[in-house]
Write a protein that holds these residues in place. Structure first.
Motif, PDB file in Angstrom:
ATOM      1  N   ALA A  86     -14.087 -40.066 -27.637  1.00 43.06           N
ATOM      2  CA  ALA A  86     -13.862 -38.577 -28.101  1.00 43.06           C
ATOM      3  C   ALA A  86     -13.974 -38.230 -29.499  1.00 43.06           C
ATOM      4  O   ALA A  86     -14.682 -37.115 -29.720  1.00 43.06           O
ATOM      5  N   LEU A  87     -13.804 -39.243 -30.375  1.00 37.76           N
ATOM      6  CA  LEU A  87     -13.966 -39.006 -31.709  1.00 37.76           C
ATOM      7  C   LEU A  87     -15.285 -38.981 -32.234  1.00 37.76           C
ATOM      8  O   LEU A  87     -15.701 -37.922 -32.903  1.00 37.76           O
ATOM      9  N   ARG A  88     -16.285 -39.832 -31.491  1.00 40.40           N
ATOM     10  CA  ARG A  88     -17.515 -39.533 -31.795  1.00 40.40           C
ATOM     11  C   ARG A  88     -18.069 -38.346 -31.529  1.00 40.40           C
ATOM     12  O   ARG A  88     -19.163 -37.755 -31.953  1.00 40.40           O
ATOM     13  N   SER A  89     -17.674 -37.904 -30.289  1.00 41.95           N
ATOM     14  CA  SER A  89     -18.113 -36.552 -30.002  1.00 41.95           C
ATOM     15  C   SER A  89     -17.673 -35.298 -30.675  1.00 41.95           C
ATOM     16  O   SER A  89     -18.494 -34.395 -31.117  1.00 41.95           O
ATOM     17  N   PHE A  90     -16.471 -35.434 -31.187  1.00 37.70           N
ATOM     18  CA  PHE A  90     -16.017 -34.405 -32.238  1.00 37.70           C
ATOM     19  C   PHE A  90     -16.880 -34.511 -33.538  1.00 37.70           C
ATOM     20  O   PHE A  90     -16.913 -33.523 -33.997  1.00 37.70           O
ATOM     21  N   GLN A  91     -17.457 -35.638 -33.841  1.00 38.68           N
ATOM     22  CA  GLN A  91     -18.327 -35.604 -34.974  1.00 38.68           C
ATOM     23  C   GLN A  91     -19.821 -35.224 -34.982  1.00 38.68           C
ATOM     24  O   GLN A  91     -20.368 -35.348 -35.776  1.00 38.68           O
ATOM     25  N   ARG A  92     -20.069 -35.090 -33.781  1.00 37.49           N
ATOM     26  CA  ARG A  92     -21.676 -34.642 -33.246  1.00 37.49           C
ATOM     27  C   ARG A  92     -21.514 -33.038 -33.217  1.00 37.49           C
ATOM     28  O   ARG A  92     -21.066 -32.536 -32.344  1.00 37.49           O
ATOM     29  N   GLU A  93     -22.270 -32.673 -34.227  1.00 43.69           N
ATOM     30  CA  GLU A  93     -22.454 -30.994 -34.154  1.00 43.69           C
ATOM     31  C   GLU A  93     -22.991 -30.640 -32.818  1.00 43.69           C
ATOM     32  O   GLU A  93     -22.820 -29.382 -32.426  1.00 43.69           O
ATOM     33  N   GLU A  94     -24.084 -31.356 -32.284  1.00 37.61           N
ATOM     34  CA  GLU A  94     -24.676 -30.849 -31.046  1.00 37.61           C
ATOM     35  C   GLU A  94     -23.792 -30.984 -29.908  1.00 37.61           C
ATOM     36  O   GLU A  94     -24.386 -30.146 -28.889  1.00 37.61           O
ATOM     37  N   VAL A  95     -22.709 -31.629 -29.920  1.00 37.19           N
ATOM     38  CA  VAL A  95     -21.583 -31.448 -28.889  1.00 37.19           C
ATOM     39  C   VAL A  95     -20.957 -30.376 -29.177  1.00 37.19           C
ATOM     40  O   VAL A  95     -20.390 -29.550 -28.117  1.00 37.19           O
ATOM     41  N   ILE A  96     -20.317 -30.099 -30.264  1.00 34.17           N
ATOM     42  CA  ILE A  96     -19.413 -29.359 -30.416  1.00 34.17           C
ATOM     43  C   ILE A  96     -19.844 -27.640 -30.382  1.00 34.17           C
ATOM     44  O   ILE A  96     -19.396 -26.902 -29.897  1.00 34.17           O
ATOM     45  N   PHE A  97     -20.990 -27.514 -30.937  1.00 30.49           N
ATOM     46  CA  PHE A  97     -21.665 -26.207 -30.923  1.00 30.49           C
ATOM     47  C   PHE A  97     -22.712 -25.936 -29.991  1.00 30.49           C
ATOM     48  O   PHE A  97     -23.642 -24.923 -30.154  1.00 30.49           O
ATOM     49  N   ARG A  98     -22.777 -26.636 -28.854  1.00 26.09           N
ATOM     50  CA  ARG A  98     -23.831 -26.578 -27.732  1.00 26.09           C
ATOM     51  C   ARG A  98     -23.545 -25.511 -26.790  1.00 26.09           C
ATOM     52  O   ARG A  98     -23.941 -25.157 -25.670  1.00 26.09           O
ATOM     53  N   ASN A  99     -22.543 -24.573 -27.153  1.00 26.86           N
ATOM     54  CA  ASN A  99     -21.987 -23.806 -25.983  1.00 26.86           C
ATOM     55  C   ASN A  99     -22.824 -22.214 -26.491  1.00 26.86           C
ATOM     56  O   ASN A  99     -22.483 -21.286 -25.824  1.00 26.86           O
TER      57      ASN A  99
END
Length: 422
Positions: A409-422
């Protein structure tokens, strides 16, 4: 990580959860109401259904000739049952209805069209006295129907068994023997279970199943709202640009989700204990069959050690499920998409829980399976057979899996393509 920042993130998510009245109802009231209904209402309804079938006089079609004694036994009313699901219900006989024809197709059609509840088809003369040759009689009924098994079919089988018993007794008497000569050694079954094992009931494996489901539902509300829900509302970006480290964000959300899950677990335990109190009152007043209450675990009672082990098992399971929900939900673009990801998780609980009824044959290694080990520990806590090394093993497996999922989950929170892909 800074504990005060972790708690601020957790408090922020918990406050958002507390504002949702439906979530509070699902976390607090539903376990307190639903568990007693399932654990007590189900056996009571089952007893009423079986007792109703016992008192109802079903119609049974007859093809061929039945011996007079067998016909009498089929229509004879029996004494009230003392044990079983239909305890206290007076068993009535069946009404015999002659049918035209003697083919299996006609018999099946009569049952399928509900003309009769069952059909007895006699293809050869049945023995009427000792010494007569054995013969076979066919019974047509819906074998997958509980109503048939507890009604017409069950009564026909009981009457035939009683008729066979009478013929055998007369045959033994004619040969100068008694029924004791057929079974010189009698088996006296003695229960070696502890008091808590016996009181937990044969269906005690439902308790871990229900508890884990309530933990999952309690964690889902906070996990989905604090990840996919925030992405959908656009509030996650403001949190990530604040002076809070990504690890503190993940830890805070994990803490909030775990606390929500533990609240659901706590009220589910209170629901089980309340079920035991209600069952005790019903038994004292004679309003509930003792064997049904025992079978469904209605007399659950926990000591201090059992309650502590139950709480530790719930904490381990809540941490694991919370980390899994957060790791899955952060990938979703919206709240609805996150629901599609986490809904199948209920199968991860239901399918392994089916094997809990065979937990006596499991070795210690099974406690090292994440989540399933917690189910085994809850089962052992309920039955009073828990060994603390097995509890620590299951708790350690859950904690290790939680750390791995939290890192994901931490790795996902550090990836902008995951956080801002909405």
């Amino acid at each position: 990580m800074r504990p005060d920042f972790v708690w601020r993130v957790a408090a922020r998510d918990l406050l958002s959860t507390l504002r949702d009245t439906r979530t509070l109802l699902g976390t607090v009231l539903i376990p307190l109401v639903l568990i007693p209904v399932l654990m007590l209402g189900t056996p009571l309804l089952l007893g009423q259904f079986i007792g109703g079938q016992a008192q109802k006089r079903q119609q049974v079609g007859v093809m061929g000739t039945l011996p007079a004694e067998l016909r009498e036994r089929l229509g004879q009313d029996g004494q009230p049952e003392q044990t079983g699901a239909g305890a206290g219900a007076e068993h009535t006989g069946v009404e015999l209805v002659p049918l035209n024809g003697n083919s299996p197709e006609v018999a099946r059609q009569a049952v399928q069209s509900e003309q009769v509840d069952a059909v007895i088809r006699v293809t050869a003369p049945l023995p009427e006295r000792e010494g007569d040759a054995p013969a076979q009689v066919q019974v047509f009924a819906k074998l997958n129907s509980l109503a048939a098994q507890t009604g017409a079919l069950g009564k026909v089988e009981a009457a035939v068994t009683s008729y066979n018993h009478a013929l055998a007794a007369r045959r033994l008497a004619a040969a100068g023997l008694s029924e004791d000569d057929l079974s010189p050694v009698r088996l006296d079954r003695q229960d070696a279970s502890t008091v808590q094992e016996a009181s937990s009931g044969q269906l005690a494996f439902l308790i871990p199943l229900l508890m884990m489901n309530f933990i999952l539902s309690g964690a889902m509300a906070t996990a989905l709202d604090s990840t996919a829900g925030e992405k959908e509302r656009g509030t996650l970006e403001s949190l990530l640009v604040s002076p809070v480290r990504r690890s503190e964000v993940v830890a805070g959300k994990l803490l909030a989700t775990t606390l929500s899950a533990l609240v659901a677990a706590l009220f589910s335990v209170l629901g089980f204990l309340g079920t035991g109190l209600i069952a005790g009152l019903l038994l004292q007043r004679g309003g509930m069959q003792a064997d049904l209450s025992q079978a469904f675990g209605g007399q659950l009672a926990l000591g201090a050690g059992g309650f502590a082990s139950l709480l530790l098992s719930a904490v381990g399971a809540a941490l694991l499920l919370s980390a899994l929900l957060i790791a899955l939900s952060i990938y979703a673009r919206s709240y609805k998409e996150a629901q599609t990801y986490v809904t199948p998780l209920s199968l991860v609980i239901v399918l392994p829980a089916l094997f809990l009824q065979f937990s006596d044959g499991f070795s210690t290694a099974f406690y090292a399976i994440p989540l399933f080990g917690s189910m085994l520990s809850v089962m052992d806590s309920v039955t009073g057979t828990l060994k603390w090394p097995q509890l620590w093993l299951s708790l350690g497996a859950n904690l290790l899996t939680t750390l791995l999922l939290a890192a994901l989950a931490l790795r996902s929170f550090q990836r902008e393509e995951v956080i801002f892909r909405n």
